[in-house]
Scaffold this motif. Structure first.
Motif, mmCIF file in Angstrom:
data_model
loop_
_atom_site.group_PDB
_atom_site.id
_atom_site.type_symbol
_atom_site.label_atom_id
_atom_site.label_comp_id
_atom_site.label_asym_id
_atom_site.label_seq_id
_atom_site.Cartn_x
_atom_site.Cartn_y
_atom_site.Cartn_z
ATOM 1 N N VAL A 103 0.995 -1.128 -0.081
ATOM 2 C CA VAL A 103 -0.092 -0.240 -0.099
ATOM 3 C C VAL A 103 0.811 1.222 0.060
ATOM 4 C CG1 VAL A 103 -1.815 1.351 1.163
ATOM 5 C CG2 VAL A 103 -2.042 -1.248 0.994
ATOM 6 N N GLN A 104 1.946 1.234 0.920
ATOM 7 C CA GLN A 104 2.916 2.295 1.047
ATOM 8 C C GLN A 104 3.549 2.653 -0.490
ATOM 9 O OE1 GLN A 104 5.328 2.078 4.279
ATOM 10 N NE2 GLN A 104 6.723 3.725 3.573
ATOM 11 N N TYR A 105 4.106 1.584 -0.848
ATOM 12 C CA TYR A 105 4.814 1.329 -2.114
ATOM 13 C C TYR A 105 3.980 2.072 -3.223
ATOM 14 C CZ TYR A 105 7.407 0.081 -6.159
ATOM 15 O OH TYR A 105 8.230 0.053 -7.256
ATOM 16 N N ILE B 10 -0.963 7.913 -5.690
ATOM 17 C CA ILE B 10 -2.351 7.355 -5.461
ATOM 18 C C ILE B 10 -2.495 7.455 -4.103
ATOM 19 C CG2 ILE B 10 -3.986 5.705 -5.691
ATOM 20 C CD1 ILE B 10 -2.084 4.163 -7.928
ATOM 21 N N PRO B 11 -3.550 8.066 -3.627
ATOM 22 C CA PRO B 11 -3.956 8.277 -2.225
ATOM 23 C C PRO B 11 -4.103 6.787 -1.704
ATOM 24 C CG PRO B 11 -5.424 9.709 -3.453
ATOM 25 C CD PRO B 11 -4.586 8.884 -4.453
ATOM 26 N N VAL B 12 -3.841 6.671 -0.383
ATOM 27 C CA VAL B 12 -3.575 5.445 0.295
ATOM 28 C C VAL B 12 -5.165 4.761 0.207
ATOM 29 C CG1 VAL B 12 -3.600 4.431 2.405
ATOM 30 C CG2 VAL B 12 -1.726 5.891 1.972
ATOM 31 N N GLU B 13 -5.925 5.447 0.490
ATOM 32 C CA GLU B 13 -7.705 4.798 0.236
ATOM 33 C C GLU B 13 -7.815 4.229 -0.844
ATOM 34 O OE1 GLU B 13 -11.042 3.161 1.461
ATOM 35 O OE2 GLU B 13 -9.553 4.251 3.032
ATOM 36 N N GLN B 14 -7.253 4.984 -1.976
ATOM 37 C CA GLN B 14 -7.423 4.440 -3.454
ATOM 38 C C GLN B 14 -6.886 3.205 -3.587
ATOM 39 O OE1 GLN B 14 -7.522 7.543 -6.402
ATOM 40 N NE2 GLN B 14 -7.273 5.945 -7.940
ATOM 41 N N VAL B 15 -5.684 3.058 -3.092
ATOM 42 C CA VAL B 15 -4.591 1.920 -3.095
ATOM 43 C C VAL B 15 -5.478 0.853 -2.645
ATOM 44 C CG1 VAL B 15 -2.741 0.694 -2.496
ATOM 45 C CG2 VAL B 15 -2.703 3.148 -3.313
ATOM 46 N N HIS B 16 -5.899 1.066 -1.411
ATOM 47 C CA HIS B 16 -6.661 -0.056 -0.767
ATOM 48 C C HIS B 16 -7.897 -0.573 -1.669
ATOM 49 C CE1 HIS B 16 -4.834 -0.572 3.421
ATOM 50 N NE2 HIS B 16 -5.002 0.912 3.430
ATOM 51 N N GLN B 17 -8.475 0.473 -2.174
ATOM 52 C CA GLN B 17 -9.649 -0.050 -3.033
ATOM 53 C C GLN B 17 -9.177 -0.909 -4.186
ATOM 54 O OE1 GLN B 17 -11.508 3.586 -3.986
ATOM 55 N NE2 GLN B 17 -12.388 3.853 -2.043
#
Length: 215
Positions: A59-61, A68-75
């Protein structure tokens, strides 16, 4: 219709989630095609600048690298995990070790020389996405290679000597010559290119068309 196997060259990276999904979809497509297919994997590094011991998580990477915003990466990861589940793969991003994959690519060339590339590819993808293993270090890779019957000590020698580094670079150069800028990418019978983890039926149709046009 020709009886000689259709050759499929696949550019792929061990840390590419769509490559594992595409592998399952292609395997099903080859099954639907119903005739022999010869598969060879080729090296493509998605993130060659990644440190072997990257300290963050995927996620951080992705957030840092792609902006990309963290929340978007999670999605994004949630979506790809769901698609993986649809083809029988249980991705575990909480355990994934983000790393550099150059040594894993060298190992795949070593395994090819020993006639075990397909088994090695499957084991590396499983190690990365499901088992949470570190596939960037030579010692870890040699142990994984031993699991499929390769000589652990000789694998370590090969990786330490960079025996197949030139072969990895040649694959990357070929990808550039073909205009490949993302993976998975499939080249069927050196004529037809397919990009991405397509539906199994698409792969089956492409294999059938290649066989018919060869005749």
């Amino acid at each position: 219709m020709t009886t000689a196997p259709i050759k499929v060259d696949i550019w792929s990276d061990v840390q590419c989630p769509w490559c594992y999904i595409g592998k399952r979809k292609f395997e099903k497509g080859a099954e639907l095609y119903g005739r022999p297919v010869e598969i060879e994997y080729h090296s493509f590094e998605l993130a060659p600048d990644t440190p072997v011991d990257y300290e963050g998580d995927p996620v951080q990477y992705l957030s840092e690298r792609k902006g990309i915003p963290v929340e978007q990466v999670h999605q994004m990861l949630e979506r790809v995990t769901g698609i993986a589940e649809s083809v029988g793969l249980n991705y575990n991003y909480d355990a994934v070790h983000q790393t550099n994959t150059i040594k894993a690519h060298e190992l795949l060339h070593y395994a090819k020389a020993q006639g075990k590339q397909l088994e090695m590819k499957e084991r590396l993808l499983k190690a990365y996405f499901i088992d949470g293993e570190h596939v960037g270090k030579s010692e870890n890779l040699a142990k994984l290679a031993a699991e499929i019957g390769l000589d652990e000590a000789d694998v370590l020698r090969s990786l330490n000597d960079e025996e197949y580094l030139a072969a990895v670079k040649a694959d990357m150069a070929q990808a550039q010559a073909y205009g490949i800028n993302g993976v998975p990418f499939y080249v069927i019978d050196v004529k037809y290119g397919i990009s991405g983890a397509q539906d199994s039926a698409t792969f089956a149709a492409a294999l059938t068309e290649a066989a018919e046009n060869r005749d």
